[in-house]
Design an enzyme around this catalytic site. Structure first.
Site, short mmCIF file in Angstrom:
data_model
loop_
_atom_site.label_atom_id
_atom_site.label_comp_id
_atom_site.label_asym_id
_atom_site.label_seq_id
_atom_site.Cartn_x
_atom_site.Cartn_y
_atom_site.Cartn_z
N ALA A 138 5.27 31.84 -45.38
CA ALA A 138 5.29 30.60 -46.15
C ALA A 138 3.88 30.30 -46.62
O ALA A 138 2.90 30.70 -45.99
CB ALA A 138 5.83 29.45 -45.31
N ILE A 142 -2.29 23.50 -47.81
CA ILE A 142 -3.32 23.50 -46.79
C ILE A 142 -3.41 24.84 -46.07
O ILE A 142 -4.49 25.28 -45.68
CB ILE A 142 -3.09 22.36 -45.78
CG1 ILE A 142 -3.34 21.02 -46.47
CG2 ILE A 142 -3.97 22.49 -44.55
CD1 ILE A 142 -3.08 19.82 -45.60
N GLN A 144 -1.22 28.90 -44.97
CA GLN A 144 -0.09 29.79 -45.08
C GLN A 144 0.12 30.50 -43.75
O GLN A 144 -0.79 30.57 -42.92
CB GLN A 144 -0.23 30.76 -46.23
CG GLN A 144 -1.31 31.79 -46.14
CD GLN A 144 -1.41 32.61 -47.44
OE1 GLN A 144 -1.21 32.09 -48.54
NE2 GLN A 144 -1.71 33.88 -47.32
N VAL A 145 1.34 31.00 -43.57
CA VAL A 145 1.76 31.52 -42.27
C VAL A 145 2.07 33.00 -42.39
O VAL A 145 2.75 33.43 -43.34
CB VAL A 145 2.99 30.75 -41.76
CG1 VAL A 145 3.46 31.31 -40.41
CG2 VAL A 145 2.68 29.26 -41.64
N ASP A 294 9.18 15.28 -38.85
CA ASP A 294 9.82 16.01 -39.94
C ASP A 294 10.88 16.97 -39.40
O ASP A 294 10.78 18.19 -39.60
CB ASP A 294 8.75 16.77 -40.73
CG ASP A 294 9.28 17.30 -42.06
OD1 ASP A 294 10.29 16.77 -42.55
OD2 ASP A 294 8.68 18.24 -42.60
#
Length: 561
Positions: A138, A142, A144-145, A294
């Site tokens: 993803a 801010i 990314q993974v 969330d």
């Protein structure tokens, strides 16, 4: 060196400030810019920029502002997303538009990922990870993974901060603060919305989100709160490979809670998952006062034995003991359809204006509660009721804690997942034992003793400090140091307009005097001459002409003919 960095940052902030003003002008917010004392920028914008007026005329102000935020970049997109949870600050139309904002940014190169790991961990990536997948799972504004494997063999995911994002965000915050200060000084009614306070709150939120070590500690706190609970699993944080710009945590191989066929194929109990999920969330809110902000389906995975795992802890909500008690009383009064108790709680909270129309508020709240009167309790969505309640009170300019809105949206997500998993899901029934437990604890001897002790300590502190404060107050009066500050909102703009009018009037009088004096000299036909004209008359006409031309150009550039 530090002064050079400070100067460089100020230059970047000024440049960004001008970009923001240009974008706001482009999308038709020049009137607001003029109210904020930025007429000079607006005049330049009208001179150098052309707006697609026909296209903008078809868009609402909320749509134009959403487009402006998207063009201004990730920091302003984040600001819009946070404002979309604040109906006490912006109108409903803006809430709906800002909810559409998404982090649409491309992923950054794998070389930059490796450089960030070197920078924040102080080691080569190969010293920490035996494998890193170059393709990100993803990408956001801010971070990314990436999926990876530790040298020790554990499967992990790495969350890597985007290069340069901290400097970009700090520059944008400085520019936002400058605009917020102008808005607070010049825009009428801005004290109701506290623009400077909103920017400070946003800065605090986004700075926390950029600190991944803080997110790791948040995961640890949730794991500590639910220690010994076999129904929940929290990812393990690998602290040796974690820093402010890199977060390494356990890779979770589970089934998305929204993937109903996969859940059934795995033999998992959907009803039990719904029960466990709602109980866990209510325990977060009403017991710990610390909840996941969330919990949408993409952040909830189901593991074997119906164990629930939550992902992405960048957004969390907090409720202190006082706010938890207030929330309990409020929910109880709403579910019992007790309008008078709701009004009393709002009055007791103190977050009301002097002009509150309690009669109209009681009417609107009665209408809200009556709309649920015939609805069976098992069909009532608690999150939706709380959200509608908050929307009603915001029309009366009653301020509330931002975490309450975050809670309402999280409750809606939890209830939606619960009903998707189990059509007979009843949040009110799950809420009832937590409410009873909270009420019992509030009237328990231990709680009452703690509350009495707290009040007693507050009074002791008050009386202990009273002589000193009174002495300081009298000393200030005796030294003529006692001051009362009065602030005139909007007066600066009026003074500037008045000064500008006086200057133009003075220029007009000077021009008129020069023309009249030069005309008199022309009639005398004496003294030195140039081109058969008296020199003094020629000089007077020339100066009057220059002043008049400069004056006309200034009026045209101001956009006010």
């Amino acid at each position: 060196m530090l002064s050079f960095i400070h100067i460089n940052r100020n230059i970047r902030s000024l440049r960004r400030y001008r970009q923001i003003v240009r974008v706001l002008f482009k999308y038709g917010f020049d009137h607001a810019l003029e109210l904020m004392g930025l007429s000079r920028f607006v005049a330049r914008g009208r001179k150098f920029f052309r707006r697609p007026a026909s296209e903008l005329a078809l868009l609402s102000p909320a749509e134009r502002m959403r487009l402006a935020l998207e063009e201004l970049g990730p920091t302003f997109v984040k600001l819009g997303q946070i404002l979309s949870t604040r109906p006490d600050v912006i109108p409903r139309s803006f809430i709906q538009e800002f909810a559409k904002l998404q982090d649409q940014v491309p992923s950054f190169p794998f070389e930059a990922v490796e450089n960030q790991i070197r920078k924040h961990l102080g080691r080569e990536p190969s010293a920490c990870y035996s494998f890193i997948d170059p393709e990100p799972l993803a990408a956001a504004s801010i971070a990314q993974v990436h999926r990876a494997r530790l040298v020790s063999g554990e499967e992990v995911v790495i969350k890597v901060r985007r290069p340069g994002v901290v400097g970009m965000v700090e520059t944008d915050i400085d520019a936002m603060m400058g605009l917020a200060v102008l808005a607070e000084r010049h825009l009428p009614g801005s004290d109701l919305y506290d623009p400077v306070g909103l920017v400070k709150e946003f800065a605090r939120t986004i700075r926390r989100e950029m600190d991944f070590s803080r997110e790791g500690h948040t995961i640890g706190k949730f794991a500590e709160n639910f220690a010994g609970d076999p129904t929940l699993h929290f990812p393990t944080v690998h602290w040796d490979q974690t820093a402010r710009g890199v977060l390494t945590m356990e890779y979770i191989d589970g089934i998305k809670v929204s993937d109903t066929p996969a859940l059934e194929a795995a033999g998992l109990d959907r009803r039990l998952i719904a029960l466990r999920g709602s109980d866990a969330f209510l325990k977060m809110v009403l017991t710990h006062g610390f909840f996941h902000g969330d919990p949408h389906p993409g952040n909830v995975l189901i593991l074997p034995d119906n164990v629930i795992c939550l992902l992405d802890y960048g957004m969390v909500g907090r409720l202190d003991a006082q706010l938890k008690g207030y929330l309990t009383d409020l929910l109880l009064a709403i579910l019992q359809r007790n309008v008078d108790e709701v009004i009393s709680l709002l009055l007791y909270s103190g977050d009301i204006t002097d002009t509150l129309d309690t009669r109209a508020l009681r009417r609107d709240l009665s209408g809200l509660i009556d709309s649920y009167y015939e609805v069976p309790l098992q069909e009532i969505e608690v999150g939706r009721v709380l959200l509608e309640f908050l929307e009603v009170i915001t029309t009366y300019q009653i301020r509330f804690q931002p975490d309450l809105m975050l809670l309402a949206k999280a409750l809606i997500a939890i209830e939606g997942m619960g009903r998707e998993l189990d059509p007979a899901f009843d949040m009110v029934e799950h809420l009832r034992p937590f409410m009873k437990k909270a009420m019992r604890e509030r009237v328990s001897p231990n709680h009452l003793m703690r509350e009495m002790g707290s009040h007693l300590f507050s009074y002791v502190t008050l009386f202990r400090n009273l002589p000193r404060d009174l002495k300081e107050f009298l000393n200030r009066i005796n030294r003529n140091k006692f001051k009362i500050d009065l602030e005139h909102r909007g007066l600066d703009r009026a003074l500037k307009d008045f000064d500008r009018s006086i200057n133009r009037l003075s220029s007009s009088l000077i021009i008129a005097a020069l023309i009249i004096g030069s005309s008199i000299v022309m009639q005398t036909d004496k003294g030195p001459k140039i081109f058969e004209f008296p020199v003094f008359a020629f000089m007077g006409y020339t100066i009057a002409g220059f002043i008049g031309l400069w004056w006309v150009i200034a009026i045209i550039r101001s956009g006010r003919l």
